[in-house]
Design an enzyme around this catalytic site. Structure first.
Site, PDB file in Angstrom:
ATOM      1  N   CYS A   1       0.840  -1.188   0.000  1.00  0.00           N
ATOM      2  CA  CYS A   1       0.000   0.000   0.000  1.00  0.00           C
ATOM      3  C   CYS A   1       0.876   1.239   0.000  1.00  0.00           C
ATOM      4  O   CYS A   1       2.100   1.156   0.105  1.00  0.00           O
ATOM      5  CB  CYS A   1      -0.952   0.017   1.203  1.00  0.00           C
ATOM      6  SG  CYS A   1      -0.098   0.238   2.779  1.00  0.00           S
TER       7      CYS A   1
ATOM      8  N   CYS B   1       3.462   1.756   2.727  1.00  0.00           N
ATOM      9  CA  CYS B   1       4.750   1.065   2.585  1.00  0.00           C
ATOM     10  C   CYS B   1       5.761   1.959   1.860  1.00  0.00           C
ATOM     11  O   CYS B   1       6.949   1.970   2.199  1.00  0.00           O
ATOM     12  CB  CYS B   1       4.576  -0.241   1.808  1.00  0.00           C
ATOM     13  SG  CYS B   1       3.479  -1.442   2.573  1.00  0.00           S
TER      14      CYS B   1
ATOM     15  N   ASP C   1      11.169  29.347 -28.926  1.00  0.00           N
ATOM     16  CA  ASP C   1      12.347  29.717 -29.698  1.00  0.00           C
ATOM     17  C   ASP C   1      12.029  29.387 -31.161  1.00  0.00           C
ATOM     18  O   ASP C   1      11.196  28.518 -31.439  1.00  0.00           O
ATOM     19  CB  ASP C   1      13.553  28.916 -29.210  1.00  0.00           C
ATOM     20  CG  ASP C   1      14.777  29.131 -30.081  1.00  0.00           C
ATOM     21  OD1 ASP C   1      15.151  30.281 -30.298  1.00  0.00           O
ATOM     22  OD2 ASP C   1      15.330  28.115 -30.567  1.00  0.00           O
TER      23      ASP C   1
ATOM     24  N   ASP D   1      15.470  24.434 -27.946  1.00  0.00           N
ATOM     25  CA  ASP D   1      16.284  23.273 -28.297  1.00  0.00           C
ATOM     26  C   ASP D   1      17.788  23.497 -28.199  1.00  0.00           C
ATOM     27  O   ASP D   1      18.548  22.546 -28.257  1.00  0.00           O
ATOM     28  CB  ASP D   1      15.959  22.824 -29.727  1.00  0.00           C
ATOM     29  CG  ASP D   1      16.684  23.665 -30.769  1.00  0.00           C
ATOM     30  OD1 ASP D   1      16.680  24.904 -30.638  1.00  0.00           O
ATOM     31  OD2 ASP D   1      17.250  23.072 -31.706  1.00  0.00           O
TER      32      ASP D   1
ATOM     33  N   ASP E   1      19.289  28.295 -25.185  1.00  0.00           N
ATOM     34  CA  ASP E   1      17.956  28.231 -24.570  1.00  0.00           C
ATOM     35  C   ASP E   1      17.997  27.672 -23.146  1.00  0.00           C
ATOM     36  O   ASP E   1      17.002  27.744 -22.427  1.00  0.00           O
ATOM     37  CB  ASP E   1      17.014  27.355 -25.407  1.00  0.00           C
ATOM     38  CG  ASP E   1      16.731  27.958 -26.772  1.00  0.00           C
ATOM     39  OD1 ASP E   1      16.632  29.194 -26.855  1.00  0.00           O
ATOM     40  OD2 ASP E   1      16.630  27.192 -27.748  1.00  0.00           O
TER      41      ASP E   1
END
Length: 833
Positions: A116, A119, A526, A721, A725
């Site tokens: 559960c 745990c 961008d 990318d 950036d």
């Protein structure tokens, strides 16, 4: 001669890992004065390390060989803990431990015994309290723990011992072993459920006549006594076997002075059973064997159904970790020979060559050395179409070769592969908890303690009001509540949503990403590499002087044939005909200007219009001087005059306009930030319908603009990318990096678009919004259920067996609700309401 070295003998098993020993291989290790054969160099090295470390008892105590060589020592008898120091050996760790800076290590472990959410909480707090442990994240759906520690302060074996000390078992993660553990747990749960179900039905057969006869007293005392004893005998295996996990869990919690959900369950079941035994022995009072068996059956039913639902929710993550094959075809003498041998992936070394036949999985990361084929990357990127691969192109472990055989040079193994990195990021995202989930966990941690107090107070009050009902009302209060539903409400939804996004090719790397993406008000893009392809391409050819366009392209390509410049590659890619058929003389590259060369006995220049114009002594065409919306103009001329102009530029992604339109329809503000010149940025914005444009932006300028939006109350989602950036990606509220972007950008991002298919961002936003709705529904249900059920039980309106159904249904409901976020196929259109 050892049989494994004889090609005429049947293949034997490796003494260490149990895999078949390939023919004509001989990797012996002397163990207790007996030469044992191993299947590969990896097993040989690990076995020798075990012997040299004085741990040869490992081979004496084990009852079965390990399932794969990748884990080496994970399949031993329960006494394995005595041999846990094996996991401290570098030779054993290399396949599942990732080494970071200095002595920092990171490993993925399987936890056995998790039943559960309590745990998970217990293990996280216990492991994180160990000196030297830097972080621990456990995913409830997969039972997989990711642990980081300082190897100079604590060893992995000590962490495994610490887990065992609180009643759980931890192993290095292995997909095959995890599947075995799941099947083992599932079978054990089925057996317990079967025993409880049979016991419940049989006890009810005795309980119903006793209830019917209780009103008129028509049942003789000796028959009633016999039925009580029969019920006791039938209930005993239900309590002793089926309910055993509840008692063990409660005992473990009490030893650690914790109050998990097993404590009230064990108190309720144990008290009801002991009271019924006492009544049976003395012949006085009521017996509740039917309620005990029914309660246990409903609790086990709920946990069993929840187990299956959790597994389905985590299906995407589990498919990823199972992608990498266990075996590989190693080329032993390439390129002189194509002879291959079947070895474990753990036996491969960097720089070796492997043969990948059609239909086989790629065993490691590497570059294509020979051959051309199509590779299926759908489970990694969400792209359903196979991707063409040729010499020099990268292959990723876990992808599948489709068409033709490939030879690959290995440059990434084990925890250093792209696949392992993706799994690490996914594990981190699924284990990290948003603020809402942390609040629910804090409430759940105190919930059981408060519940015990309420039960005692309720029992005391009812003892003075109606003593005959006090006991059962107290039991109902103990078992009706469900703090697990609170703890499961958020993780279950996040696991299901993250799995769906992974199928789309949108990898979530941070736990807060979905929550923040759903609240984003501004989407900042961008330009280069995000809304555009990020590479130079030929946009248009303008013939001059009556020359055929195709002929101009061939001339341009042959002049640039020796260049690696982006413009040269773009021109070559646009030519379908064989340019090398032309008679090429000497070519001279003029840096910053272009190239001059002789083709077919005539002198040509290709490059800047001014440079080409010097050869033909003609005026530069007006269109070349004006340019085209920021595009690059490349001119071709010979001594007689101008031949052609090539318009070069970065083309828009075909699905960029659809993404922008979709975001704007949702009321989001779309912003374009670009370091390019104003005219180029404005042209892109015009084509895509973006109203807010900032051109000529430096990395610092982008960062300042995003912070300005945040100061105005905006929630900013940044998509980029490149290296430039990375700062703004880190500063944004939620950041998304393109899968083909730089490593720095991906490391700074909260999500990674592996597919580079922009419409998946719209789909991801849909799932993020729906995930928040599901989380709110789950939390509302969990709080409402407990606020309603506990008072009703305390007032005597709920019996214990009804409480058992309610408690089980509460946890199950939040998991089933989260499953509505699961999409069965990449890009599927499954609706989530």
């Amino acid at each position: 001669m050892n049989a494994s070295a004889n090609p005429d003998c049947a293949a034997e098993e490796c003494f260490h890992c149990g895999q078949p020993i390939p023919q004509n291989t001989h990797y012996p290790v002397e163990i207790e004065r007996i030469s044992r054969d191993m299947c590969c160099r990896g097993c040989q090295a690990v076995a020798q390390a075990i012997v040299d470390g004085g741990l040869v008892d490992y081979y004496r105590h084990r009852t079965a060989k390990s399932g794969t060589a990748a884990l080496d020592a994970s399949e031993v008898v329960p006494e394995w803990l005595r041999q846990a120091k094996l996991y401290d050996l570098p030779e054993v760790q290399h396949s599942f431990v990732r080494q970071e800076a200095g002595e920092v290590r990171e490993a993925s472990l399987i936890l056995e015994g998790i039943v559960c959410a309590a745990c998970i909480w217990l293990n996280e707090h216990h492991i994180s309290s160990l000196p030297g442990v830097l972080s621990v994240e456990i995913n409830y759906s997969t039972h997989r723990a990711r642990v980081r520690w300082d190897n100079a302060r604590i060893r992995l074996s000590e962490i495994l011992h610490a887990v065992a000390a609180i009643g759980y078992t931890a192993h290095p993660f292995d997909p095959g072993r995890q599947e075995q553990i799941f099947q083992k747990e599932r079978q054990a749960a089925l057996r317990r459920l079967f025993i409880a179900g049979i016991g419940m039905m049989q006890v009810m057969m005795y309980a119903v006549p006793m209830y019917l006869a209780a009103d008129d007293g028509s049942m003789p005392a000796w028959i009633a006594s016999m039925m009580r004893w029969a019920s006791l005998v039938l209930t005993l295996p239900v309590v002793a076997y089926s309910a055993l996990p509840f008692f063990l869990g409660a005992w473990r919690d009490m030893k650690l002075r914790k109050t998990g959900m097993d404590v009230p369950v064990a108190l309720g079941v144990g008290a009801a059973f002991l009271a019924s035994v006492y009544a049976t022995l003395t012949g006085e009072g009521e017996v509740y064997f039917d309620s005990v068996t029914m309660f246990v059956f409903f609790l086990l039913s709920g946990r069993f159904l929840e187990m299956g639902a959790r597994r389905k929710a985590a299906d995407a993550a589990e498919k990823l970790v199972k992608l990498q094959p266990a075996m590989a075809n190693r080329l032993v003498a390439y390129p002189e020979s194509w002879k291959d041998e079947l070895v474990s992936v753990s036996a491969l070394s960097l720089g070796e060559y492997v043969l990948i036949r059609p239909g086989e999985g790629v065993p490691a990361d590497g570059l294509v050395e020979q051959g051309a084929s199509q590779v299926d990357e759908s489970l990694l990127t969400g792209e359903s179409r196979p991707v063409a691969k040729g010499i020099g192109e990268r292959l990723i472990a876990g992808t599948v070769n489709v068409d033709s055989s490939l030879v690959m040079k290995v440059d990434g193994l084990g925890q250093d592969t792209v696949l392992s990195g993706i799994v690490r990021l996914l594990d981190r995202a699924m284990a990290e908890k948003p603020a809402l989930a942390q609040l629910a966990d804090r409430v759940a941690a105190w919930f059981v303690l408060v519940l015990l107090v309420i039960a005692v107070v309720t029992g005391t009050i009812w003892y003075f009001i109606e003593p005959a009902r006090a006991f059962w009302i107290t039991v109902a209060v103990l078992v009706v509540s469900c703090p697990c539903a609170l703890s499961l409400a958020t993780p279950a939804a996040l696991t299901a949503a993250t799995g769906s996004l992974t199928r789309l090719g949108l990898l979530t790397t941070r736990g807060h990403a979905l929550e923040t993406l759903a609240r984003a008000t501004h989407f900042v893009f961008d330009k280069t590499g995000t809304l555009t392809h990020g590479k130079m391409s030929l946009l248009e050819v303008i013939p001059l002087g009556g020359v055929v366009k195709e002929q101009c392209l061939r001339l341009a390509a042959v002049l640039e044939h020796a260049s690696e410049h982006a413009i040269a590659r773009a021109l070559s890619a646009a030519v379908e005909a064989d340019s090398q058929a032309l008679d090429v003389g000497e070519t001279v590259n003029v840096p910053g200007s272009g190239v001059e060369g002789i083709v077919g006995g005539r002198r040509y220049r290709l490059g800047r219009p001014q440079f080409a114009g010097e050869l033909c002594a003609g005026e530069v065409p007006e269109i070349a001087l004006l340019g085209r919306n920021g595009a690059t103009i490349v001119a071709l001329a010979d001594e007689s005059g101008w031949l052609a102009l090539f318009v070069m530029g970065d083309s828009l992604r075909p699905d960029a306009a659809g993404l922008v339109a979709g975001l704007q329809q949702r009321g989001k503000t779309v912003v374009l930030l670009s370091g390019d010149q104003e005219d180029a940025a404005q042209q892109v914005a015009k084509e895509l319908g973006i109203q807010v444009v900032r051109a000529g932006m430096t990395p610092q300028g982008k960062l300042d603009y995003v912070r300005e939006l945040q100061c105005e109350g905006g929630v900013v989602a940044m998509v980029g990318d490149g290296v430039n950036d990375a700062p703004v990606l880190a500063a944004a509220d939620v950041s998304i990096a393109m899968g083909g972007g730089t490593q720095v950008a991906r490391a700074s991002a909260d999500m990674i678009l592996l597919s580079e298919h922009l419409p998946h961002l719209n789909a991801g936003l849909d799932i993020a919004v729906r995930t928040q709705h599901v989380i709110r529904q789950n939390l509302t249900w969990a709080f409402s259920y407990n606020l309603l059920a506990i008072p009703l039980a305390a007032l005597g309106f709920i019996t214990p067996w009804m409480a058992g159904i309610g408690m089980s249904a509460s946890s199950l409901l939040v998991v089933l609700n989260a499953l509505r976020l699961v999409q069965s196929e990449p890009g599927g259109e499954k609706k989530i309401r």
